[in-house]
Structures are given as C-alpha cells and as structure tokens.
Scaffold this motif. Sequence first.
Motif, mmCIF file in Angstrom:
data_model
loop_
_atom_site.group_PDB
_atom_site.id
_atom_site.type_symbol
_atom_site.label_atom_id
_atom_site.label_comp_id
_atom_site.label_asym_id
_atom_site.label_seq_id
_atom_site.Cartn_x
_atom_site.Cartn_y
_atom_site.Cartn_z
ATOM 1 N N GLY A 303 0.872 44.847 30.414
ATOM 2 C CA GLY A 303 -0.335 44.280 30.443
ATOM 3 C C GLY A 303 -0.810 44.241 29.090
ATOM 4 O O GLY A 303 -1.483 42.887 28.611
ATOM 5 N N HIS A 306 1.140 41.368 27.478
ATOM 6 C CA HIS A 306 0.694 39.945 28.004
ATOM 7 C C HIS A 306 0.282 40.207 29.322
ATOM 8 O O HIS A 306 0.922 40.928 30.142
ATOM 9 C CB HIS A 306 1.860 39.135 28.025
ATOM 10 N N THR A 307 -0.852 39.601 29.700
ATOM 11 C CA THR A 307 -1.302 39.769 31.238
ATOM 12 C C THR A 307 -0.260 39.379 32.273
ATOM 13 O O THR A 307 -0.326 39.934 33.284
ATOM 14 C CB THR A 307 -2.573 39.030 31.444
ATOM 15 N N ASP A 308 0.601 38.296 31.949
ATOM 16 C CA ASP A 308 1.691 37.877 32.964
ATOM 17 C C ASP A 308 2.588 39.105 33.135
ATOM 18 O O ASP A 308 3.081 39.337 34.160
ATOM 19 C CB ASP A 308 2.499 36.822 32.507
ATOM 20 N N TYR A 310 1.915 42.282 33.256
ATOM 21 C CA TYR A 310 1.308 43.202 34.022
ATOM 22 C C TYR A 310 1.427 42.802 35.427
ATOM 23 O O TYR A 310 1.624 43.403 36.517
ATOM 24 C CB TYR A 310 -0.198 43.344 33.840
ATOM 25 N N ASN A 311 1.187 41.426 35.778
ATOM 26 C CA ASN A 311 1.173 40.818 37.017
ATOM 27 C C ASN A 311 2.439 40.701 37.594
ATOM 28 O O ASN A 311 2.638 40.614 38.923
ATOM 29 C CB ASN A 311 0.376 39.487 37.048
#
Length: 359
Positions: A303, A306-308, A310-311
Amino acid sequence: MQIGLVGLQFSGKTTLFNTLSKKESDPSLQKEEAAIEVVKIPDERLDKLTEIFQPKKKVNATIEVFDIPGLKMSDDNKVRITNAFLNNVRNNDALFYVIRAFKDESVPHPMGGVDPVRDIEFLETEFLLSDLAFLENRLEKLKKDVQKSKDEKLKKELPVIEKCYSHCEAERPLRTLELDENELKLLSGYQLLTLKPLAIALNFDENAIPKVEEETKKIVSSLKEKNNPVIPFFAKIELELSKLEPEDQKVFMADYGIKESALAKILRTSYEMLGLQSFFTVGEDECRAWTIKKNYTAQQAAGVIHTDFYNRFIRAEVVHYDDFIKYGSFNKCKESGAWRLEGKEYIVKDGDIISIRHN
C-alpha cells in the motif's frame, strides 16, 4: 515523519542542518522560524543494487529534518525557554540534541562556558517541567470531568495520566516509562516532550579527534539517563566533507584520521528512532528504498507503493538483500530457496527486496 534538531545558540546545530540538507545558510544569522528540509537517508545497500541494475533513477528513503532556532541569552542574562520554542519542539516525532563540546573564545557560549552535561540536563529539565505542568493540569481536569460525566474513555485515561505524572514528578523522562500500545495511542495527541525518542549529537572540534571516544565516554558517564544514543561529530569537518566527491572524501578523512563520517550515522539513528525501516524495489527503470514502519505486513508495504496494490494484493515475491548479494541473481536465489512467495500477513524485514503480485 520528522526529527527536530534542538540546541543552544552556537552549538553547531545549523551547520549540521546545512550539511544534512546540502544547503548554504549563515549559521551566525539568528532565525526566528524553524528551517525544514527533506533529507535523503544514505544506504549502501541501495547504492549496490543501483550498481547492479543500472536503472534510470535511484530513489533514497527520506525523512524531514527541522532546524529549530537555538536558545540564546535573554535580557536578564539567562537562557529562557519560550512557548514558541516549545511549540517548535512539539511538532517533531523525535529529537536530536545538538550539544557544543568545542571551545572557541570568538564564539561565546550563551551559558558562559562549555559544559555538555549541563546543556543536556538543562534541556531535559525544561522539557520535563513542561510535561509536568501539562500533566498536572490534565489530571485536575480529568478528575472533575470523570465525576460529572462518568465517561468510560475518560476513566481509562485517568490512570495513564496519573502514572505519567508520578513518573515525571520523580524527575524521570516519559521515554523511560513502560507504556503499552493503548497507552501510547491515548497520549499521542498531547505531544509530550520527554516521551519523544531522543538522541544526542556532541559537536567537537578537530583538536578532539585523537581523544573523541574517551571524551564521549566521560560525558555519557556523567548523564542521568544513559540509554539514549550519543554520537560524536565534527560539524565544520562534516560540512567540508559534504562538498567533496566520494574519492576526495576518503582522502580528506584519512588526513584527519576519521574512520567514518558521523553524518550517515546521525541519519540512520534518526530513522531508527522513528521506528522506520526500508524495503527495496529494483529494476531497469528504478531502484528505490521505501520507508515503512517496523512490523508492517506485506500488504501494508504494498500500500505504500500504491493504494491499488493494497486493495488488490495477491502475493509478494521476496528476497532479502543479503541473500541476493550472496547468490548474485534472482534465478540463483530461486534455486537455493532464498526467493519465496509470501502472503499478506508476512512481516516485512529491513532489507527485503519485494515485487508485488496484484490483480
């Protein structure tokens, strides 16, 4: 995350800041505001990975460094702690006391003479008194509010504040008090000064080089609290070193009999005090050191990239730096079993080289 340089006037604090930030400013000018710079953390591991992969870009981990205006003599011939100074100190996550250990008659010491132990104890005492005053007021308010509202959150806070107050009243900084995660979380919003991680940088002149270890030990042995990292350094020499190319630095250090620049040690110590560590991503485009808190999971580290990631995290491909250097390539790491796939709960280690699989 940011670290504050704290000290008395003419301690060499701004010279150290100029060296860390690679900025030029006149240390003799008295600033009224804290100077702030983002500073790169030197990392030989990242340098080696960059040498191997020859990427287009190398990105070091960084921290913010604050140069807090030095304390000076007031009109009544005493060094006074001001609210503005305390507020500047509170804004930092950790502190570095920059303490003068050199004598120079042309640069007067604001307290009349060079005494590193006195200067350290002065800062500690003032910060302790500030915390004690806050805790006393908070304790008094809490007791009244608990009686009126019966609020469960306030009831939980009361014994923690009482414990902290008793500790400070016994003239002990809060960083020496055992506190669990819940207690630390409860106190985090109060920015208590003696709860902040602390290290000490002792600024010597070049004449002290042959006996610097002995002098440092003497100072440490005289301190009330001996568990804080203490790093001797030579501000003027470090500033000159920072202006030289790597090969010239080695010659310069050899001439002065210095084995290692203290600059890297000061930055590494700052990084560690903040509870931080680095993992790496490598490739032809970029080699980068990413900053994460210790005990971060692979998913949390993903994360940070990049936040993507993490998701949409699936797995992390992990090789530790030491194994990569030992075996020489990712393929050989796979053959030896040093390369592995880890799930989202894997605790990232300092020096892991990671590639994230995600959908």
